[in-house]
Enzyme design. Structure first.
Site, mmCIF file in Angstrom:
data_model
loop_
_atom_site.group_PDB
_atom_site.id
_atom_site.type_symbol
_atom_site.label_atom_id
_atom_site.label_comp_id
_atom_site.label_asym_id
_atom_site.label_seq_id
_atom_site.Cartn_x
_atom_site.Cartn_y
_atom_site.Cartn_z
ATOM 1 N N ASP A 1 -2.644 -10.573 -2.592
ATOM 2 C CA ASP A 1 -3.229 -10.072 -1.341
ATOM 3 C C ASP A 1 -4.684 -9.672 -1.622
ATOM 4 O O ASP A 1 -5.018 -9.248 -2.724
ATOM 5 C CB ASP A 1 -2.431 -8.850 -0.870
ATOM 6 C CG ASP A 1 -2.824 -8.369 0.521
ATOM 7 O OD1 ASP A 1 -2.101 -8.667 1.478
ATOM 8 O OD2 ASP A 1 -3.870 -7.685 0.638
ATOM 9 N N HIS B 1 0.820 -1.231 0.000
ATOM 10 C CA HIS B 1 0.000 0.000 0.000
ATOM 11 C C HIS B 1 0.848 1.273 0.000
ATOM 12 O O HIS B 1 0.303 2.367 -0.193
ATOM 13 C CB HIS B 1 -0.931 0.033 1.216
ATOM 14 C CG HIS B 1 -2.002 -1.017 1.190
ATOM 15 N ND1 HIS B 1 -2.872 -1.158 0.127
ATOM 16 C CD2 HIS B 1 -2.345 -1.976 2.091
ATOM 17 C CE1 HIS B 1 -3.700 -2.173 0.387
ATOM 18 N NE2 HIS B 1 -3.397 -2.684 1.556
ATOM 19 N N ASP C 1 -4.579 -12.857 3.022
ATOM 20 C CA ASP C 1 -5.845 -12.423 3.617
ATOM 21 C C ASP C 1 -7.051 -12.692 2.717
ATOM 22 O O ASP C 1 -8.176 -12.322 3.065
ATOM 23 C CB ASP C 1 -5.783 -10.950 4.055
ATOM 24 C CG ASP C 1 -5.027 -10.065 3.080
ATOM 25 O OD1 ASP C 1 -4.711 -10.534 1.973
ATOM 26 O OD2 ASP C 1 -4.759 -8.901 3.426
ATOM 27 N N HIS D 1 -6.296 -7.228 -0.676
ATOM 28 C CA HIS D 1 -6.429 -5.793 -0.923
ATOM 29 C C HIS D 1 -5.635 -5.410 -2.171
ATOM 30 O O HIS D 1 -4.584 -5.987 -2.443
ATOM 31 C CB HIS D 1 -5.902 -4.992 0.283
ATOM 32 C CG HIS D 1 -6.580 -5.349 1.565
ATOM 33 N ND1 HIS D 1 -6.055 -6.262 2.453
ATOM 34 C CD2 HIS D 1 -7.755 -4.934 2.089
ATOM 35 C CE1 HIS D 1 -6.882 -6.387 3.495
ATOM 36 N NE2 HIS D 1 -7.919 -5.598 3.295
#
Ligand SMILES: [Zn+2]
Length: 309
Positions: free
Chosen positions: A162, A125, A246, A164
């Site tokens: 991931d 991120h 995740d 996200h």
């Protein structure tokens, strides 16, 4: 040839507030899972301390300096609502950077077949000039840039599974045709980027969003139809995996229903592609994964695949 495993006790010293999902126990859970004898063949090395110059492969010097300067000597400071620094954070972050660079050096020179870095905090991120979403420096971007600058790699592919979207990696390589960024992620979900229409200035951003509730079959279909053909035609000299776990069904932060077998499958697909395109070269970096059981089983499945087991 061997699989290199990089980690360091400093990863335990990045403290987050009580109840925060990105916590030191994540690394402890991975360490416990890797005590199993099937991992006796891993080549384990301590993650070396990275430098500001390494971080500057992906971030402006002023940003790197600002992160170093804001790091607290005691107590905890908040960068944003979910991103905090404790006294141990900077060393953990820099050892994550150092592990990424070391992994590239070992894999690009053929001393290791592939490598996995089990460090925290994660990195995908982190944008060029913004820490967010638990991340400070973008380890995947540093990995790609180091392979190019130090080892002459022309094209590097980052594959990010991931749950996200890796907005930071997309931001850093938006206008760079030499690094392909491919992502599967749940949408809608934090950070909100990652639509199919986000393709970058050079058409080297490949987003394959999944819907809440999607499981392994849909993930595998997206991987096979949207991502693998693009990687094939791109022809990378190195594959970097932003390996967040995740999207596992047990994870508390998202709603995909992957199992550890899905991560092993995706690992094997990328290994097969790397074998034909770049002598098997893969550097994999831990990103998210917040259910300790789901995380440790998924890392074990991923590493077993990387080891060829
Ligand atoms: Zn994540």
């Amino acid at each position: 040839m061997s699989t290199l495993f990089l980690s360091h006790p400093a990863a335990l010293d990045h403290q987050t507030p009580p109840g925060h999902p990105e916590r030191p126990d994540r690394i402890r859970a991975i360490d416990r899972a890797l005590e199993d004898e099937r991992f006796a063949g891993l080549v384990r090395e301590p993650a070396p301390l990275g430098t500001a110059a390494m971080a500057e492969l992906a971030h402006p010097a002023a940003y790197v300096k600002a992160i170093e300067e804001v790091a607290p000597r005691d107590g905890m400071i908040a960068i944003d609502a979910d991103t905090t620094m404790s006294p141990g954070t900077l060393e953990a972050v820099l050892r994550g950077v150092g592990a990424a660079v070391q992994a590239v050096d070992e894999v690009m020179t053929g001393r290791a077949r592939n490598a996995f870095s089990a460090m925290r905090p994660p990195g995908h991120h982190a944008e060029r000039t913004r820490a967010m979403g638990f991340c400070f420096f973008n380890n995947a971007a540093i990995t790609a840039r180091h392979a190019q600058k130090a080892h002459g790699a022309e094209r590097v592919a980052i594959v990010d599974w991931d749950v996200h979207h890796g907005n930071g990696s997309q931001d850093i390589f938006w206008s760079d045709g030499s690094v392909m960024y491919c992502s599967t992620h749940q949408m809608p979900l934090y950070p909100g980027t990652g639509a199919v229409s986000e393709r970058g200035d050079r058409d080297t951003i490949v987003n394959a969003p999944l819907r809440p509730g999607d499981g392994g079959d849909i993930f595998r279909a997206a991987f096979e139809t949207a991502i693998l053909p693009r990687l094939e035609s791109f022809g990378p000299d190195l594959i970097v995996i932003s390996a967040g776990f995740d999207a596992h069904w047990r994870d508390p932060l998202a709603n995909l229903n992957l199992t550890e077998a899905d991560f092993a499958w995706a690992t094997q697909k990328l290994m097969a592609l790397a074998d034909t395109r770049c002598e098997g070269r893969i550097v994999s970096l831990l990103e998210g994964g917040y259910d300790l059981d789901g995380l440790s089983k998924s890392v074990a499945a991923h590493l077993s695949a990387l080891m060829g087991a």
